[in-house]
Design an enzyme around this catalytic site. Structure first.
Site, PDB file in Angstrom:
ATOM      1  N   LYS A  44       0.960  -1.203   0.103  1.00 22.23           N
ATOM      2  CA  LYS A  44       0.201  -0.012   0.026  1.00 22.23           C
ATOM      3  C   LYS A  44       0.912   1.184   0.158  1.00 22.23           C
ATOM      4  O   LYS A  44       2.033   1.145   0.488  1.00 22.23           O
ATOM      5  CB  LYS A  44      -0.885   0.078   1.204  1.00 22.23           C
ATOM      6  CG  LYS A  44      -1.465   1.310   1.496  1.00 22.23           C
ATOM      7  CD  LYS A  44      -2.773   1.620   0.272  1.00 22.23           C
ATOM      8  CE  LYS A  44      -3.343   2.763   0.503  1.00 22.23           C
ATOM      9  NZ  LYS A  44      -4.305   3.440  -0.616  1.00 22.23           N
ATOM     10  N   THR A  45       0.555   2.150  -0.541  1.00 29.37           N
ATOM     11  CA  THR A  45       1.281   3.319  -0.691  1.00 29.37           C
ATOM     12  C   THR A  45       1.631   3.728   0.482  1.00 29.37           C
ATOM     13  O   THR A  45       0.589   4.172   1.271  1.00 29.37           O
ATOM     14  CB  THR A  45       0.775   4.639  -1.655  1.00 29.37           C
ATOM     15  OG1 THR A  45       0.339   4.122  -2.905  1.00 29.37           O
ATOM     16  CG2 THR A  45       1.422   5.936  -1.675  1.00 29.37           C
ATOM     17  N   ASN A 127       3.937   6.960  -5.992  1.00 28.27           N
ATOM     18  CA  ASN A 127       2.708   7.233  -6.405  1.00 28.27           C
ATOM     19  C   ASN A 127       2.392   8.502  -6.936  1.00 28.27           C
ATOM     20  O   ASN A 127       2.270   9.389  -5.994  1.00 28.27           O
ATOM     21  CB  ASN A 127       1.829   6.553  -5.395  1.00 28.27           C
ATOM     22  CG  ASN A 127       0.375   6.683  -5.870  1.00 28.27           C
ATOM     23  OD1 ASN A 127      -0.162   7.228  -7.065  1.00 28.27           O
ATOM     24  ND2 ASN A 127      -0.754   6.065  -4.980  1.00 28.27           N
ATOM     25  N   CYS A 130      -2.472   9.711  -7.084  1.00 33.22           N
ATOM     26  CA  CYS A 130      -3.621   9.506  -5.870  1.00 33.22           C
ATOM     27  C   CYS A 130      -4.799  10.514  -6.201  1.00 33.22           C
ATOM     28  O   CYS A 130      -4.486  11.523  -6.060  1.00 33.22           O
ATOM     29  CB  CYS A 130      -3.117   9.540  -4.224  1.00 33.22           C
ATOM     30  SG  CYS A 130      -4.540   9.165  -3.229  1.00 33.22           S
ATOM     31  N   LYS A 164       3.765   5.588 -10.680  1.00 32.22           N
ATOM     32  CA  LYS A 164       2.378   5.089 -10.989  1.00 32.22           C
ATOM     33  C   LYS A 164       1.660   6.251 -11.256  1.00 32.22           C
ATOM     34  O   LYS A 164       1.602   7.437 -10.750  1.00 32.22           O
ATOM     35  CB  LYS A 164       1.726   4.802  -9.620  1.00 32.22           C
ATOM     36  CG  LYS A 164       0.347   4.293  -9.650  1.00 32.22           C
ATOM     37  CD  LYS A 164       0.221   2.943 -10.307  1.00 32.22           C
ATOM     38  CE  LYS A 164      -1.305   2.392 -10.328  1.00 32.22           C
ATOM     39  NZ  LYS A 164      -1.599   1.623  -8.894  1.00 32.22           N
ATOM     40  N   VAL A 192      -2.463   2.133 -15.332  1.00 35.42           N
ATOM     41  CA  VAL A 192      -2.973   3.269 -14.779  1.00 35.42           C
ATOM     42  C   VAL A 192      -3.405   3.046 -13.475  1.00 35.42           C
ATOM     43  O   VAL A 192      -3.905   2.036 -13.216  1.00 35.42           O
ATOM     44  CB  VAL A 192      -3.877   4.038 -15.747  1.00 35.42           C
ATOM     45  CG1 VAL A 192      -3.579   4.107 -17.185  1.00 35.42           C
ATOM     46  CG2 VAL A 192      -5.470   3.002 -15.587  1.00 35.42           C
ATOM     47  N   GLY A 248      -8.484  -2.944 -15.243  1.00 34.77           N
ATOM     48  CA  GLY A 248      -9.449  -3.740 -16.044  1.00 34.77           C
ATOM     49  C   GLY A 248      -9.063  -5.412 -16.285  1.00 34.77           C
ATOM     50  O   GLY A 248      -9.410  -5.812 -17.418  1.00 34.77           O
ATOM     51  N   GLY A 269      -6.219  -5.197  -9.458  1.00 34.83           N
ATOM     52  CA  GLY A 269      -6.889  -4.333  -8.233  1.00 34.83           C
ATOM     53  C   GLY A 269      -8.244  -4.972  -7.995  1.00 34.83           C
ATOM     54  O   GLY A 269      -8.438  -5.737  -7.053  1.00 34.83           O
TER      55      GLY A 269
HETATM   56  O1  RRO Z   1      -5.868   5.442  -0.913  1.00 31.18           O
HETATM   57  C1  RRO Z   1      -6.350   5.830  -1.756  1.00 31.18           C
HETATM   58  O2  RRO Z   1      -7.500   6.424  -1.808  1.00 31.18           O
HETATM   59  C2  RRO Z   1      -6.070   5.678  -3.224  1.00 31.18           C
HETATM   60  C3  RRO Z   1      -4.906   5.907  -3.787  1.00 31.18           C
HETATM   61 BR1  RRO Z   1      -3.398   6.457  -2.721  1.00 31.18          BR
HETATM   62  C4  RRO Z   1      -4.536   5.733  -5.067  1.00 31.18           C
HETATM   63  O3  RRO Z   1      -3.445   6.050  -5.391  1.00 31.18           O
HETATM   64  N1  RRO Z   1      -5.274   5.355  -6.037  1.00 31.18           N
HETATM   65  C5  RRO Z   1      -6.749   5.042  -5.544  1.00 31.18           C
HETATM   66  O4  RRO Z   1      -7.538   4.721  -6.169  1.00 31.18           O
HETATM   67  N2  RRO Z   1      -6.944   5.261  -4.000  1.00 31.18           N
END
Ligand code: RRO
Length: 309
Positions: A44-45, A127, A130, A164, A192, A248, A269
């Site tokens: 997770k970021t 990233n 976001c 990203k 993406v 997708g 994802g």
């Molecule tokens: O945590 C998020 O809301 C989130 C992040 Br950091 C991201 O890069 N992409 C996303 O769809 N949600």
């Protein structure tokens, strides 16, 4: 057929892995991806400090995909680094991805300097996309900021690094973004992230609480956008910058298309969130069946070779 791949100088037994944000919050989730058929995982970021994220409900599955506004909930940089350093000892033959971004430019540099100074020997994914932290724009939609950020980063960061990206929707933007990325020794770009700020309505109501329902869209909705981004950058980038395809991927056919468009690795994802880590074995088997039927032995046999009319 084999679905082995490589990113930079690192080899992976399988080209599939999770997309950042899904099955990667803690050691339990990361351990499940580690022990699945996935070739590797991305965390997770992480931000410098842990974050609880946006109010719930903040993730919602739909028939055609998902919407989320998680707001970057994560256990903080040190938590993920500790786990990654532990895995370097227990799994010295494997390579993992560490996703990061700061809540400010200064934080991003602080995070990357900590990675640079650490014993981490894997791949870092910054990233830049976001869509869900109120008041914080998606960095990579501002290419001037992005170029300055990467210039500053590469003055001290010498380990393998990728970015990203959010989806782009205009040919001029593909040209401009590729011109920026080609100036830097990036190991990869990942196309993406979710399509930012969609709105799903069910029963006269939005379905997630943050931002009055606006959130990032994933899943089946976004495959054509994801493929376009993978292929647009494949056409434009220096071949030393590899591409990770994300968006997708529900089936082996979807992954096959990402690789045809130029992806060297494929992330999952929304489908991973819906189906769990067993999705890796199913999708890998589906891709291998397609390759066997077509006589392709490795992904290099068809990578980037989409046919034009
Ligand atoms: O945590 C998020 O809301 C989130 C992040 Br950091 C991201 O890069 N992409 C996303 O769809 N949600």
């Amino acid at each position: 057929a084999t679905t082995k791949t490589h990113i930079g100088n690192f080899e992976f037994e399988n080209c599939f892995m999770n997309a950042a944000g899904v099955y990667c919050y803690d050691r339990n989730e990361l351990g499940q991806v580690l022990n699945s058929q996935a070739g590797t995982f991305v965390t997770k970021t992480a931000t410098l400090q842990s974050r609880s994220g946006n109010p719930e409900p903040r993730y919602h599955d739909t028939v055609l995909g998902s919407i989320n506004s998680m707001g970057l909930p994560n256990l903080g940089f040190d938590y993920y680094l500790d786990y990654l350093l532990e895995l370097q000892k227990t799994h010295p033959d494997r390579t993992f991805f560490f996703s990061l971004v700061g809540m400010s430019t200064e934080d991003t540099h602080a995070l990357l300097k900590k990675v640079q100074e650490s014993d981490f020997n894997g791949i870092t994914e910054l990233n830049l996309s976001c869509p869900n932290v109120p008041g914080k724009p998606q960095i990579a939609y501002d290419l001037e900021t992005t170029e300055k950020l990467l210039t500053d980063i590469f003055s001290y960061f010498k380990k393998p690094l990728g970015v990203k990206l959010p989806p782009y929707f205009d040919i001029v933007h593909f040209d401009q973004a590729a011109t920026v990325f080609n100036k830097f020794p990036l190991t990869f770009i990942n196309c993406v992230n979710s399509i930012g700020n969609g709105l799903v309505i069910e029963d006269e109501s939005v379905v997630i609480k943050p931002k009055n329902g606006f959130g990032g869209i994933g899943g089946e909705y976004i495959k054509p956008t994801a493929l376009a981004n993978v292929h647009a950058f494949y056409q434009r980038l220096n071949p030393s910058i590899q591409i990770i395809g994300t968006g997708g991927v529900l089936t082996g056919q979807d992954a096959f298309e990402h690789i045809l468009c130029g992806a060297s690795m494929v992330q999952i994802g929304t489908t991973l969130h819906k189906e769990g880590p067993a999705a890796f074995e199913r999708i890998t088997n589906e891709l291998k069946a397609i390759m066997d039927k077509k006589g392709y032995k490795t992904i290099e046999d068809f990578k980037g070779k989409v046919k034009y009319l």
